[in-house]
Write a protein that holds these residues in place. Structure first.
Motif, PDB file in Angstrom:
ATOM      1  N   HIS A 212      17.093 -52.624   4.708  1.00 18.51           N
ATOM      2  CA  HIS A 212      15.873 -51.819   4.616  1.00 18.51           C
ATOM      3  C   HIS A 212      15.626 -51.108   5.945  1.00 18.51           C
ATOM      4  CE1 HIS A 212      13.781 -52.367   0.771  1.00 18.51           C
ATOM      5  NE2 HIS A 212      14.192 -53.621   0.768  1.00 18.51           N
TER       6      HIS A 212
ATOM      7  N   ILE B  34       9.313 -55.450  -1.439  1.00 20.41           N
ATOM      8  CA  ILE B  34       9.057 -54.559  -2.572  1.00 20.41           C
ATOM      9  C   ILE B  34       7.741 -53.824  -2.381  1.00 20.41           C
ATOM     10  CG2 ILE B  34       8.500 -54.533  -5.040  1.00 20.41           C
ATOM     11  CD1 ILE B  34      10.604 -56.851  -5.311  1.00 20.41           C
TER      12      ILE B  34
ATOM     13  N   HIS C  44      10.796 -61.339  -0.733  1.00 20.52           N
ATOM     14  CA  HIS C  44      11.239 -60.273  -1.635  1.00 20.52           C
ATOM     15  C   HIS C  44      10.034 -59.448  -2.089  1.00 20.52           C
ATOM     16  CE1 HIS C  44      15.478 -61.156  -1.971  1.00 20.52           C
ATOM     17  NE2 HIS C  44      15.222 -62.431  -2.210  1.00 20.52           N
TER      18      HIS C  44
ATOM     19  N   PHE D 177      15.727 -47.290  -1.617  1.00 17.75           N
ATOM     20  CA  PHE D 177      15.736 -47.729  -3.009  1.00 17.75           C
ATOM     21  C   PHE D 177      16.968 -48.594  -3.305  1.00 17.75           C
ATOM     22  CE2 PHE D 177      18.123 -43.802  -3.093  1.00 17.75           C
ATOM     23  CZ  PHE D 177      19.172 -44.083  -3.957  1.00 17.75           C
ATOM     24  N   LEU D 178      18.016 -48.477  -2.497  1.00 20.43           N
ATOM     25  CA  LEU D 178      19.212 -49.297  -2.715  1.00 20.43           C
ATOM     26  C   LEU D 178      18.933 -50.789  -2.455  1.00 20.43           C
ATOM     27  CD1 LEU D 178      21.816 -46.864  -1.148  1.00 20.43           C
ATOM     28  CD2 LEU D 178      21.420 -47.295  -3.576  1.00 20.43           C
TER      29      LEU D 178
ATOM     30  N   TRP E  73       6.968 -49.645  -1.892  1.00 19.48           N
ATOM     31  CA  TRP E  73       6.126 -48.819  -2.770  1.00 19.48           C
ATOM     32  C   TRP E  73       4.917 -48.243  -2.041  1.00 19.48           C
ATOM     33  CZ3 TRP E  73       8.398 -46.558  -6.365  1.00 19.48           C
ATOM     34  CH2 TRP E  73       9.411 -47.175  -7.094  1.00 19.48           C
TER      35      TRP E  73
ATOM     36  N   LEU F 278      16.044 -52.071  -2.392  1.00 11.28           N
ATOM     37  CA  LEU F 278      14.939 -52.398  -3.292  1.00 11.28           C
ATOM     38  C   LEU F 278      15.467 -52.928  -4.620  1.00 11.28           C
ATOM     39  CD1 LEU F 278      11.797 -52.150  -3.879  1.00 11.28           C
ATOM     40  CD2 LEU F 278      12.411 -50.009  -4.999  1.00 11.28           C
ATOM     41  N   ILE F 279      16.514 -52.316  -5.139  1.00 13.11           N
ATOM     42  CA  ILE F 279      17.109 -52.774  -6.397  1.00 13.11           C
ATOM     43  C   ILE F 279      17.598 -54.214  -6.247  1.00 13.11           C
ATOM     44  CG2 ILE F 279      19.066 -52.423  -7.960  1.00 13.11           C
ATOM     45  CD1 ILE F 279      18.760 -49.371  -7.322  1.00 13.11           C
ATOM     46  N   VAL F 280      18.227 -54.521  -5.115  1.00 14.80           N
ATOM     47  CA  VAL F 280      18.708 -55.882  -4.874  1.00 14.80           C
ATOM     48  C   VAL F 280      17.522 -56.840  -4.765  1.00 14.80           C
ATOM     49  CG1 VAL F 280      20.085 -57.368  -3.366  1.00 14.80           C
ATOM     50  CG2 VAL F 280      20.788 -55.004  -3.769  1.00 14.80           C
ATOM     51  N   ASN F 281      16.416 -56.408  -4.136  1.00 15.27           N
ATOM     52  CA  ASN F 281      15.214 -57.245  -4.075  1.00 15.27           C
ATOM     53  C   ASN F 281      14.739 -57.616  -5.471  1.00 15.27           C
ATOM     54  OD1 ASN F 281      14.186 -55.526  -1.207  1.00 15.27           O
ATOM     55  ND2 ASN F 281      14.330 -57.743  -1.289  1.00 15.27           N
ATOM     56  N   TYR F 282      14.686 -56.642  -6.350  1.00 15.41           N
ATOM     57  CA  TYR F 282      14.241 -56.911  -7.717  1.00 15.41           C
ATOM     58  C   TYR F 282      15.202 -57.847  -8.451  1.00 15.41           C
ATOM     59  CZ  TYR F 282      10.287 -53.681  -7.988  1.00 15.41           C
ATOM     60  OH  TYR F 282       9.069 -53.063  -7.823  1.00 15.41           O
ATOM     61  N   ILE F 283      16.490 -57.722  -8.193  1.00 10.97           N
ATOM     62  CA  ILE F 283      17.485 -58.572  -8.861  1.00 10.97           C
ATOM     63  C   ILE F 283      17.440 -60.002  -8.324  1.00 10.97           C
ATOM     64  CG2 ILE F 283      19.972 -58.972  -9.134  1.00 10.97           C
ATOM     65  CD1 ILE F 283      20.272 -55.879  -9.211  1.00 10.97           C
TER      66      ILE F 283
END
Length: 120
Positions: A25, A64, A60, A38-39, A68, A41-46
């Protein structure tokens, strides 16, 4: 006893992943002003559901939310920039948003290394 060691090892792995995500980040934030954030961020959500019930989950969520809110404030700055009167204010909003995001990344990284959860 061995199950406790496995759980501790899993938590350490999750903490290491969170450390890496903080660094990614930060790299995307400093080198692209957050446009590539955003790259990670996707891993954070996963990865966030895997850490439910640990302090890493709060980290996490922290990353996130930081992403935002940064996007929102950059958008506000863009709207202000689109008006002639708002150009100086837009630069101020962007600078404050940048400083705020830098603070959140540094604080999160330091708190993770100190085994502290982030505020909800």
């Amino acid at each position: 006893m061995s199950q406790q060691l496995v759980m501790d090892s899993g938590t350490e792995d999750a903490k290491q992943m969170a450390r890496i995500l903080y660094l990614v980040h930060a790299c995307t934030f400093f080198f692209s002003l957050g446009m590539l954030s955003f790259l990670p961020l996707i891993v954070n959500y996963i990865k966030r559901p895997d850490t439910n019930g640990t302090i890493v989950y709060s980290h996490h969520s922290w990353m996130i939310r930081s992403f935002w809110f940064y996007v929102i404030w950059m958008g506000v700055g863009f709207v202000l920039f689109a008006t002639i009167i708002g150009i100086p204010v837009a630069w101020l909003v962007w600078a404050l948003a940048w400083l705020w995001k830098a603070y959140r990344l540094i604080r999160g990284f330091l708190d993770l290394n100190s085994n502290k959860p982030m505020p909800v």
